[in-house]
Scaffold this active site. Sequence first.
Site, short mmCIF file in Angstrom:
data_model
loop_
_atom_site.label_atom_id
_atom_site.label_comp_id
_atom_site.label_asym_id
_atom_site.label_seq_id
_atom_site.Cartn_x
_atom_site.Cartn_y
_atom_site.Cartn_z
N HIS A 218 46.47 128.71 152.29
CA HIS A 218 46.93 127.64 153.18
C HIS A 218 45.93 127.43 154.31
O HIS A 218 46.28 127.19 155.46
CB HIS A 218 48.33 127.94 153.75
CG HIS A 218 49.05 126.70 154.21
ND1 HIS A 218 49.02 126.28 155.53
CD2 HIS A 218 49.80 125.80 153.55
CE1 HIS A 218 49.74 125.18 155.65
NE2 HIS A 218 50.23 124.87 154.46
N HIS B 110 59.70 124.72 151.49
CA HIS B 110 60.19 123.82 152.55
C HIS B 110 59.76 122.39 152.22
O HIS B 110 58.95 122.16 151.32
CB HIS B 110 59.70 124.27 153.92
CG HIS B 110 58.21 124.21 154.12
ND1 HIS B 110 57.33 125.01 153.42
CD2 HIS B 110 57.44 123.45 154.95
CE1 HIS B 110 56.09 124.76 153.81
NE2 HIS B 110 56.14 123.80 154.73
N ASP C 287 52.92 118.74 151.69
CA ASP C 287 51.90 119.51 150.97
C ASP C 287 52.50 120.66 150.18
O ASP C 287 51.77 121.42 149.54
CB ASP C 287 50.83 120.03 151.94
CG ASP C 287 51.38 120.84 153.10
OD1 ASP C 287 52.50 120.57 153.54
OD2 ASP C 287 50.67 121.76 153.57
N HIS D 216 57.92 120.02 153.55
CA HIS D 216 56.72 119.37 154.03
C HIS D 216 55.93 118.92 152.80
O HIS D 216 55.89 119.62 151.78
CB HIS D 216 55.89 120.29 154.91
CG HIS D 216 56.39 120.36 156.33
ND1 HIS D 216 56.02 121.35 157.21
CD2 HIS D 216 57.24 119.54 157.01
CE1 HIS D 216 56.61 121.14 158.39
NE2 HIS D 216 57.37 120.05 158.28
N ASP E 166 54.56 128.72 154.89
CA ASP E 166 54.28 128.37 156.27
C ASP E 166 55.24 129.07 157.24
O ASP E 166 56.46 128.98 157.10
CB ASP E 166 54.39 126.87 156.47
CG ASP E 166 53.38 126.10 155.63
OD1 ASP E 166 52.79 126.72 154.72
OD2 ASP E 166 53.20 124.90 155.86
#
Length: 301
Positions: free
Chosen positions: A268, A60, A64, A62, A210
């Site tokens: 994570h 995705h 990080d 994001h 995530d």
Amino acid sequence: MKLRILGCYAATPRTFTNPTAQLLEVKNHLFLIDCGEGTQLQLRKSKVKFSKIKHIFISHLHGDHFFGLPGLIATFHLLGRGNELHVYGPKGVKEAITLLLKLGNSWTSYPLIFHELTSTNPEIIFEDEKVIIETIPLKHRVYTNGFLFSEKPNPRKLNVEKVEEYGIEKYHFNNIKLGKDVLLENGTLIPNAELTFDPIEPKKYAFCSDTVYHPEIVTLVKGVDALYHETTFLEKDAHLAEKTKHTTAKEAAKIAKKAEVGKLILGHYSTRYPAIEAFKEEAQTVFDQVILGEDGKCIEI
């Protein structure tokens, strides 16, 4: 299969931890999974040959999970890369990367091929004679996928002693490994089971980035040899997991137990916690076979 954890912490990088990135070695492929900041430095520390990475999977958009990608793509160019690079990720990843290349007037010297994903259903995104890769739709604050890496069945192992005993010529060997019987010149049919041993069972690895606690993925990761599942928070902070659409260690363990996976790999971690051992302890209250993901750790699958 061999998994190398390049980074396994959430949010901001630190001098001693890195955001998400993994390198999966499977049947002579090197697949890069996510590419947080510092990924190419971690690759260098691991002495990985950059030219062997031909496929990058971004879960995705994001930071990080993909802010290391522009730098890695640029480094490939500076090193004179010639072979294709395939990037699989959400719609928008192409725009993000090509805008930087355009503004810097630094187009790659090699074919850069984007495969943008939009489906909310599982789909095959890569397949060859050795491996098949499918998406695992997840639920996060933005469109997100996990990835399921499956080896294709291995050929049967030749029983050299039996083959020599029957005087079978070499030109039969490939067919024998494919499971076929052999008809000798005298008309005798030798069953394949007598000429081969069972092959090593093909392996499966599931990467679940995530996501909130999402039991719907259980059927997609059922029985995998290893499951990586994000565990940003401990159960005492479950309200934060719900708010930010992340998962606790206990919730990840519930997924692993329901799916009857071989091993659960955690990662994570929120940097709010001074140590990560508590994640393993919490997960093991639900599921025994737990491995703490740690930067630089190699895991045989």
